[in-house]
Design a protein around this motif. Structure first.
Motif, mmCIF file in Angstrom:
data_model
loop_
_atom_site.group_PDB
_atom_site.id
_atom_site.type_symbol
_atom_site.label_atom_id
_atom_site.label_comp_id
_atom_site.label_asym_id
_atom_site.label_seq_id
_atom_site.Cartn_x
_atom_site.Cartn_y
_atom_site.Cartn_z
ATOM 1 N N HIS A 183 0.829 -1.205 0.000
ATOM 2 C CA HIS A 183 0.000 0.000 0.000
ATOM 3 C C HIS A 183 0.868 1.261 0.000
ATOM 4 N N LEU A 184 1.904 1.276 0.821
ATOM 5 C CA LEU A 184 2.788 2.442 0.867
ATOM 6 C C LEU A 184 3.453 2.654 -0.488
ATOM 7 N N GLU A 185 3.959 1.571 -1.032
ATOM 8 C CA GLU A 185 4.677 1.660 -2.307
ATOM 9 C C GLU A 185 3.733 2.143 -3.418
ATOM 10 N N SER A 186 2.500 1.675 -3.393
ATOM 11 C CA SER A 186 1.511 2.104 -4.389
ATOM 12 C C SER A 186 1.202 3.584 -4.263
ATOM 13 N N ASN A 187 1.497 4.141 -3.100
ATOM 14 C CA ASN A 187 1.226 5.561 -2.876
ATOM 15 C C ASN A 187 2.501 6.390 -2.832
ATOM 16 N N GLY A 188 3.572 5.851 -3.424
ATOM 17 C CA GLY A 188 4.762 6.664 -3.664
ATOM 18 C C GLY A 188 5.820 6.631 -2.580
ATOM 19 N N ILE A 189 5.656 5.783 -1.567
ATOM 20 C CA ILE A 189 6.661 5.709 -0.504
ATOM 21 C C ILE A 189 7.489 4.435 -0.670
ATOM 22 N N PRO A 190 8.786 4.559 -0.977
ATOM 23 C CA PRO A 190 9.624 3.360 -1.092
ATOM 24 C C PRO A 190 9.699 2.616 0.238
ATOM 25 N N THR A 191 9.788 1.300 0.160
ATOM 26 C CA THR A 191 9.806 0.468 1.367
ATOM 27 C C THR A 191 10.876 -0.607 1.245
ATOM 28 N N VAL A 192 11.251 -1.140 2.392
ATOM 29 C CA VAL A 192 11.970 -2.413 2.454
ATOM 30 C C VAL A 192 11.300 -3.243 3.541
ATOM 31 N N VAL A 193 11.041 -4.507 3.255
ATOM 32 C CA VAL A 193 10.495 -5.422 4.252
ATOM 33 C C VAL A 193 11.640 -6.300 4.777
ATOM 34 N N PHE A 194 11.725 -6.435 6.098
ATOM 35 C CA PHE A 194 12.681 -7.343 6.724
ATOM 36 C C PHE A 194 11.885 -8.498 7.309
ATOM 37 N N GLY A 195 12.294 -9.738 7.031
ATOM 38 C CA GLY A 195 11.523 -10.849 7.560
ATOM 39 C C GLY A 195 12.239 -12.178 7.440
ATOM 40 N N SER A 196 11.598 -13.196 8.031
ATOM 41 C CA SER A 196 12.147 -14.546 7.991
ATOM 42 C C SER A 196 11.163 -15.570 7.428
ATOM 43 N N ALA A 197 9.931 -15.152 7.169
ATOM 44 C CA ALA A 197 8.936 -16.061 6.578
ATOM 45 C C ALA A 197 8.949 -15.835 5.071
ATOM 46 N N ARG A 198 9.941 -16.447 4.430
ATOM 47 C CA ARG A 198 10.205 -16.130 3.030
ATOM 48 C C ARG A 198 9.008 -16.395 2.119
ATOM 49 N N ASP A 199 8.398 -17.562 2.275
ATOM 50 C CA ASP A 199 7.329 -17.909 1.322
ATOM 51 C C ASP A 199 6.120 -16.992 1.477
ATOM 52 N N ILE A 200 5.782 -16.646 2.723
ATOM 53 C CA ILE A 200 4.598 -15.806 2.932
ATOM 54 C C ILE A 200 4.812 -14.421 2.335
ATOM 55 N N VAL A 201 5.997 -13.857 2.578
ATOM 56 C CA VAL A 201 6.275 -12.504 2.088
ATOM 57 C C VAL A 201 6.374 -12.496 0.560
ATOM 58 N N GLU A 202 7.067 -13.486 0.009
ATOM 59 C CA GLU A 202 7.255 -13.472 -1.451
ATOM 60 C C GLU A 202 5.937 -13.723 -2.181
ATOM 61 N N GLN A 203 5.080 -14.578 -1.637
ATOM 62 C CA GLN A 203 3.796 -14.807 -2.309
ATOM 63 C C GLN A 203 2.888 -13.581 -2.213
ATOM 64 N N ALA A 204 3.009 -12.844 -1.104
ATOM 65 C CA ALA A 204 2.192 -11.627 -0.993
ATOM 66 C C ALA A 204 2.647 -10.601 -2.026
ATOM 67 N N GLY A 205 3.915 -10.672 -2.430
ATOM 68 C CA GLY A 205 4.415 -9.780 -3.480
ATOM 69 C C GLY A 205 4.800 -8.433 -2.921
ATOM 70 N N VAL A 206 6.042 -8.335 -2.462
ATOM 71 C CA VAL A 206 6.488 -7.055 -1.910
ATOM 72 C C VAL A 206 7.627 -6.494 -2.744
ATOM 73 N N PRO A 207 7.800 -5.188 -2.634
ATOM 74 C CA PRO A 207 8.978 -4.546 -3.191
ATOM 75 C C PRO A 207 10.217 -5.102 -2.473
ATOM 76 N N PRO A 208 11.343 -4.411 -2.385
ATOM 77 C CA PRO A 208 12.535 -5.044 -1.815
ATOM 78 C C PRO A 208 12.285 -5.760 -0.489
ATOM 79 N N PHE A 209 12.901 -6.960 -0.374
ATOM 80 C CA PHE A 209 12.711 -7.831 0.803
ATOM 81 C C PHE A 209 14.076 -8.321 1.273
ATOM 82 N N VAL A 210 14.388 -8.082 2.536
ATOM 83 C CA VAL A 210 15.632 -8.568 3.135
ATOM 84 C C VAL A 210 15.283 -9.797 3.971
ATOM 85 N N PHE A 211 15.732 -10.949 3.492
ATOM 86 C CA PHE A 211 15.374 -12.222 4.118
ATOM 87 C C PHE A 211 16.535 -12.745 4.957
ATOM 88 N N SER A 212 16.259 -13.034 6.231
ATOM 89 C CA SER A 212 17.235 -13.708 7.081
ATOM 90 C C SER A 212 16.676 -15.077 7.437
#
Lengths: 174, 120
Positions: free
Chosen positions: B7-36
């Protein structure tokens, strides 16, 4: 800091944990017959950084809550949660996370810096790597209802960002 | 969290998501994602390991500057000290199947009470 090869794993199977698979199996075992449908999107929005990071104001967004002595330890037990904005200075020493589905056997959340990067961000701010840290950080509840996130909580966070003049958001889910 | 990033990205605010649930985040479809690749709970680094936390945040900042495409995942070069969590978390097997079913029934009862109290 550990920078190392991972310990032995069974590489005949996918090494990365699939939480979609795990949660489906767990809920089935608990007698929930209708699997949760996770969000799935092919199209992904993307906007490039509009100016150098050293000139950007950055906000942090978390799924954790302000610690008010809550006792709920499961999404099924807690009262409805709402998005919030909270001063980022001083950084809270504790945040409430026990209602979220993180691995309570393998780790803990006693160090907020392990899931809320405000202190590390302030260090980068002091070095001039980023422009500034937003005066508030924001919370979004983890919800089963994607509709609630899309129509209520995400618009709230956008509003907070605009109120605080935020250029960039870092989002961290537990 | 992923949906908020979208939602933020769609409204012009760049984002980065940090997370460890790789499949959930990638399937949701996010802009840059830092996976640990850690157990869920500490996506910014192992507790009290400041150097690692600083490095992981630094990777996110670099990704903000370098990302040219949506749905870019960067995996951080850190490993959790052991791998038992991969098997143990949300484990379902014959040893706990009965207990899980009982726990589920109790949970459903609490959910019904919650719904009665808070309206769903």
């Amino acid at each position: 800091m550990s920078f190392q090869e991972g310990p032995e794993v069974n590489s005949a199977r996918r090494v990365f944990v699939s939480y979609i698979d795990k949660s489906r199996e767990l809920y089935l075992a608990q007698g929930y017959g209708n699997p949760y449908r996770w969000a799935y999107n092919c199209e992904v929005p993307f906007v490039a950084l509009p100016k150098p990071l050293a000139e950007c104001r950055i906000a942090v967004v978390t799924t954790s809550s302000i610690d008010e002595g809550q006792e709920a330890v499961d999404l099924a037990d807690r009262p409805p949660k709402h998005s919030y904005a909270w001063p980022s200075d001083p950084v809270p020493d504790r945040l409430f996370t026990m209602d979220l589905s993180w691995d309570k056997e393998a780790t803990h959340t006693n160090d907020v810096d392990s899931f809320l990067p405000l202190r590390r961000l302030r260090e980068y701010e002091a070095e001039g790597r980023v422009g500034s840290v937003s005066q508030r950080f924001y919370g979004v509840p983890t919800e089963y209802s994607q509709r609630k996130t899309n129509t209520l909580d995400a618009p709230d966070v956008l509003r907070f960002c605009r109120e605080d003049g935020v250029d960039v958001a870092l989002l961290v889910g537990l | 969290m992923s949906l908020t990033a979208r939602h933020l990205e769609s409204n012009g605010i760049p984002t980065v998501v940090f997370g460890s649930a790789r499949d959930i985040v990638e399937q949701a479809g996010v802009p840059p994602f830092v996976f640990s690749d850690f157990p869920l709970g500490n996506p910014c680094g192992i507790p009290y390991d400041r150097a690692m936390q600083r490095a992981i945040l630094g990777i996110g900042l670099e990704l903000l500057e370098s990302a040219r495409f949506p749905a870019t995942t960067v995996k951080t070069p850190f490993a959790w000290p052991d791998d038992a969590w991969r098997h143990n978390f949300m484990r379902v097997d014959e040893s706990n199947r009965d207990a899980l079913l009982r726990a589920g029934e109790e949970r459903k009862a609490r959910q019904a009470a919650r719904k009665a109290n808070f309206g769903g």
